[in-house]
Design a protein around this motif. Structure first.
Motif, PDB file in Angstrom:
ATOM      1  N   ALA A  74      42.927  50.315  28.123  1.00 13.25           N
ATOM      2  CA  ALA A  74      41.567  50.492  27.595  1.00 13.25           C
ATOM      3  C   ALA A  74      40.508  50.012  28.584  1.00 13.25           C
ATOM      4  CB  ALA A  74      41.427  49.749  26.274  1.00 13.25           C
ATOM      5  N   SER A  75      40.816  50.081  29.859  1.00 11.04           N
ATOM      6  CA  SER A  75      39.909  49.533  30.870  1.00 11.04           C
ATOM      7  C   SER A  75      38.541  50.202  30.865  1.00 11.04           C
ATOM      8  CB  SER A  75      40.544  49.662  32.259  1.00 11.04           C
ATOM      9  OG  SER A  75      40.751  51.023  32.597  1.00 11.04           O
ATOM     10  N   ARG A  76      38.482  51.504  30.634  1.00 10.67           N
ATOM     11  CA  ARG A  76      37.188  52.197  30.647  1.00 10.67           C
ATOM     12  C   ARG A  76      36.310  51.756  29.471  1.00 10.67           C
ATOM     13  NH1 ARG A  76      37.247  55.632  34.644  1.00 10.67           N
ATOM     14  NH2 ARG A  76      39.224  56.526  35.357  1.00 10.67           N
ATOM     15  N   ARG A  77      36.939  51.559  28.333  1.00 12.97           N
ATOM     16  CA  ARG A  77      36.185  51.091  27.174  1.00 12.97           C
ATOM     17  C   ARG A  77      35.634  49.685  27.420  1.00 12.97           C
ATOM     18  NH1 ARG A  77      39.663  50.209  22.045  1.00 12.97           N
ATOM     19  NH2 ARG A  77      40.697  51.996  23.028  1.00 12.97           N
ATOM     20  N   ILE A  78      36.455  48.837  28.016  1.00 12.18           N
ATOM     21  CA  ILE A  78      36.030  47.461  28.298  1.00 12.18           C
ATOM     22  C   ILE A  78      34.897  47.457  29.321  1.00 12.18           C
ATOM     23  CG2 ILE A  78      36.749  45.263  29.315  1.00 12.18           C
ATOM     24  CD1 ILE A  78      39.582  45.909  28.142  1.00 12.18           C
ATOM     25  N   ARG A 107      50.848  40.332  20.466  1.00  6.33           N
ATOM     26  CA  ARG A 107      50.849  38.879  20.300  1.00  6.33           C
ATOM     27  C   ARG A 107      49.899  38.200  21.268  1.00  6.33           C
ATOM     28  NH1 ARG A 107      57.073  37.506  20.759  1.00  6.33           N
ATOM     29  NH2 ARG A 107      56.878  39.161  22.322  1.00  6.33           N
ATOM     30  N   ILE A 108      49.601  38.835  22.389  1.00  6.88           N
ATOM     31  CA  ILE A 108      48.729  38.197  23.371  1.00  6.88           C
ATOM     32  C   ILE A 108      47.265  38.425  23.006  1.00  6.88           C
ATOM     33  CG2 ILE A 108      50.446  38.495  25.192  1.00  6.88           C
ATOM     34  CD1 ILE A 108      48.712  40.762  26.306  1.00  6.88           C
ATOM     35  N   HIS A 109      46.410  37.550  23.523  1.00  3.16           N
ATOM     36  CA  HIS A 109      44.969  37.679  23.276  1.00  3.16           C
ATOM     37  C   HIS A 109      44.472  38.989  23.888  1.00  3.16           C
ATOM     38  CE1 HIS A 109      40.662  36.891  23.586  1.00  3.16           C
ATOM     39  NE2 HIS A 109      40.823  35.902  22.727  1.00  3.16           N
ATOM     40  N   PRO A 110      43.534  39.671  23.230  1.00  7.41           N
ATOM     41  CA  PRO A 110      43.041  40.948  23.754  1.00  7.41           C
ATOM     42  C   PRO A 110      42.492  40.869  25.173  1.00  7.41           C
ATOM     43  CG  PRO A 110      42.273  40.602  21.508  1.00  7.41           C
ATOM     44  CD  PRO A 110      42.941  39.333  21.919  1.00  7.41           C
ATOM     45  N   ALA A 111      41.991  39.696  25.574  1.00  8.41           N
ATOM     46  CA  ALA A 111      41.372  39.567  26.893  1.00  8.41           C
ATOM     47  C   ALA A 111      42.350  39.192  27.994  1.00  8.41           C
ATOM     48  CB  ALA A 111      40.259  38.520  26.844  1.00  8.41           C
ATOM     49  N   THR A 112      43.621  39.005  27.665  1.00  5.46           N
ATOM     50  CA  THR A 112      44.594  38.518  28.648  1.00  5.46           C
ATOM     51  C   THR A 112      44.647  39.393  29.897  1.00  5.46           C
ATOM     52  OG1 THR A 112      45.971  37.524  26.921  1.00  5.46           O
ATOM     53  CG2 THR A 112      47.020  37.973  29.038  1.00  5.46           C
ATOM     54  N   ALA A 149      35.541  36.950  26.833  1.00  7.53           N
ATOM     55  CA  ALA A 149      36.685  37.100  25.933  1.00  7.53           C
ATOM     56  C   ALA A 149      36.266  37.730  24.609  1.00  7.53           C
ATOM     57  CB  ALA A 149      37.334  35.737  25.693  1.00  7.53           C
ATOM     58  N   ALA A 150      35.121  37.303  24.091  1.00  7.45           N
ATOM     59  CA  ALA A 150      34.630  37.860  22.831  1.00  7.45           C
ATOM     60  C   ALA A 150      34.261  39.327  22.990  1.00  7.45           C
ATOM     61  CB  ALA A 150      33.425  37.054  22.340  1.00  7.45           C
ATOM     62  N   LEU A 151      33.658  39.668  24.123  1.00  8.31           N
ATOM     63  CA  LEU A 151      33.281  41.057  24.376  1.00  8.31           C
ATOM     64  C   LEU A 151      34.522  41.952  24.443  1.00  8.31           C
ATOM     65  CD1 LEU A 151      30.667  42.393  26.861  1.00  8.31           C
ATOM     66  CD2 LEU A 151      32.988  43.287  26.925  1.00  8.31           C
ATOM     67  N   VAL A 152      35.556  41.504  25.150  1.00  7.09           N
ATOM     68  CA  VAL A 152      36.781  42.304  25.264  1.00  7.09           C
ATOM     69  C   VAL A 152      37.448  42.448  23.898  1.00  7.09           C
ATOM     70  CG1 VAL A 152      39.076  42.440  26.286  1.00  7.09           C
ATOM     71  CG2 VAL A 152      37.140  41.667  27.671  1.00  7.09           C
ATOM     72  N   ALA A 153      37.465  41.374  23.126  1.00  2.64           N
ATOM     73  CA  ALA A 153      38.053  41.431  21.791  1.00  2.64           C
ATOM     74  C   ALA A 153      37.320  42.448  20.924  1.00  2.64           C
ATOM     75  CB  ALA A 153      38.030  40.051  21.146  1.00  2.64           C
ATOM     76  N   ARG A 154      35.981  42.474  21.013  1.00  2.00           N
ATOM     77  CA  ARG A 154      35.208  43.463  20.249  1.00  2.00           C
ATOM     78  C   ARG A 154      35.509  44.877  20.724  1.00  2.00           C
ATOM     79  NH1 ARG A 154      31.021  39.730  21.113  1.00  2.00           N
ATOM     80  NH2 ARG A 154      30.081  41.090  22.698  1.00  2.00           N
ATOM     81  N   ALA A 155      35.635  45.041  22.040  1.00  4.29           N
ATOM     82  CA  ALA A 155      35.898  46.378  22.585  1.00  4.29           C
ATOM     83  C   ALA A 155      37.251  46.910  22.147  1.00  4.29           C
ATOM     84  CB  ALA A 155      35.821  46.330  24.112  1.00  4.29           C
ATOM     85  N   LEU A 156      38.233  46.025  22.043  1.00  2.00           N
ATOM     86  CA  LEU A 156      39.588  46.466  21.704  1.00  2.00           C
ATOM     87  C   LEU A 156      39.881  46.386  20.223  1.00  2.00           C
ATOM     88  CD1 LEU A 156      41.690  44.885  24.607  1.00  2.00           C
ATOM     89  CD2 LEU A 156      40.594  47.122  24.481  1.00  2.00           C
TER      90      LEU A 156
END
Length: 315
Positions: free
Chosen positions: A165-169, A203-208, A189-196
């Motif tokens: 999802a790199s383009r969305r991020i 199991r891993i954090h969305p921003a990993t 981290a919050a921005l990436v979590a919102r994007a995804l």
């Protein structure tokens, strides 16, 4: 005052078994960290053993020197340098070292770097978007996310983070920075979590993956590795060994392919005689007991190769 540098060396017993340090031997640790591996290697190489150590992080050098001295190792038995491991041949020759008996590269970041918010490596504790292994120079992660064009940023996140999802991020990052620059790890981290989204499918954090990509790019980690491997081979004595610990597939793939390419593995069409003999047909991984003691050892993979004796006279 900064908190004490801490780092638990991963696969320590496996590294010692791989390098087989001998009394009077000369060894190079290209990624000192807190000095855990270096201490064990140098102790096994006494009496008269020597170690040349490099690290891009000045804090690591201070910690490693303190650790080696506290272990009672002779000050003249080691020389430590503030330098990235891609300069290992230059530093060795500068120190008058032409060949060594073993080389260790422990890639990635240390526990101290991850756990120190001011270094900006982790999204679990808020801190500045820095991510530099060497905090004295070079662009920060904030520079990349706030300055790169959207397509370049998306490609970086995809290539180094293997994030689909790199383009969305990247699109969300560019939209956000039009309002205000991204400055902290928590913001990103919050921005990436919102994007995804927080669907909980992984199991891993969305921003990993995004954080991994930025860290690799900031420190040119893969370029450093590709530059260091051939230098390491030229520094090894006949029968000397190179041990590399990697923590993600991009690093491990580079090491694996390089070892195969210069070993003639699988009947390679390379007309040159093999330079290395692969010792680990499959990478060595941490035991369940080590992972229980040090969870960050879970993803560690150790590959080892030995310098071929018959090739040196043909170079």
């Amino acid at each position: 005052m900064s908190e004490a540098f801490h780092h638990v060396p991963v696969l320590l017993d496996a590294v010692l078994e791989a390098l087989q340090p001998q009394p009077g031997g000369v060894y190079l640790d290209g990624t000192l960290g807190g000095g855990g591996h270096a201490q064990a290697i140098l102790q096994a190489a006494q009496p008269a053993g020597r170690l040349l150590g490099l690290d891009a992080d000045p804090a690591a050098l201070v910690a490693a020197q303190a650790r080696l001295l506290a272990a009672g190792l002779p000050p003249e038995s080691f020389r430590l340098h503030h330098a990235p491991f891609a300069q290992l041949a230059h530093i060795a020759h500068q120190d008058g070292v032409q060949q060594v008996d073993g080389i260790l590269l422990d890639l990635g970041v240390s526990s101290h770097q991850l756990d120190t918010p001011a270094r900006g490596f982790s999204f679990t504790n808020d801190g500045p978007l820095d991510m530099r292994l060497d905090p004295t120079c070079g662009p920060t992660a904030a520079d990349l996310v706030n300055d790169l064009e959207e397509t370049v940023l998306a490609d970086l996140i995809y290539r180094y983070g293997e994030e689909r999802a790199s383009r969305r991020i990247a699109r969300q990052i560019v939209a956000q920075r039009r309002q205000a620059p991204l400055r902290t790890t928590a913001e990103l981290a919050a921005l990436v979590a919102r994007a995804l989204g927080r669907g909980g499918r992984e199991r891993i954090h969305p921003a990993t993956r995004t954080f991994q990509a930025l860290r690799i790019a900031v420190n040119a980690e893969l370029d450093q590795l590709e530059a260091a491997l051939p230098q390491a081979v030229t520094l090894l004595r006949p029968g000397g060994r190179l041990a590399v610990i990697s923590f993600h597939s991009l690093e491990d793939r580079i090491v694996k392919h390089y070892f195969r390419a210069v070993s003639g593995y699988g009947g390679s069409a390379n007309p040159l005689p093999p330079q290395l003999r692969i010792i680990t047909k499959k990478p060595v991984e941490a035991t369940a007991a080590e992972v229980a003691h040090n969870p960050r050892a879970r993803s560690a993979k150790l590959r080892v190769a030995e310098r071929c004796i018959e090739t040196l006279s043909m170079e």
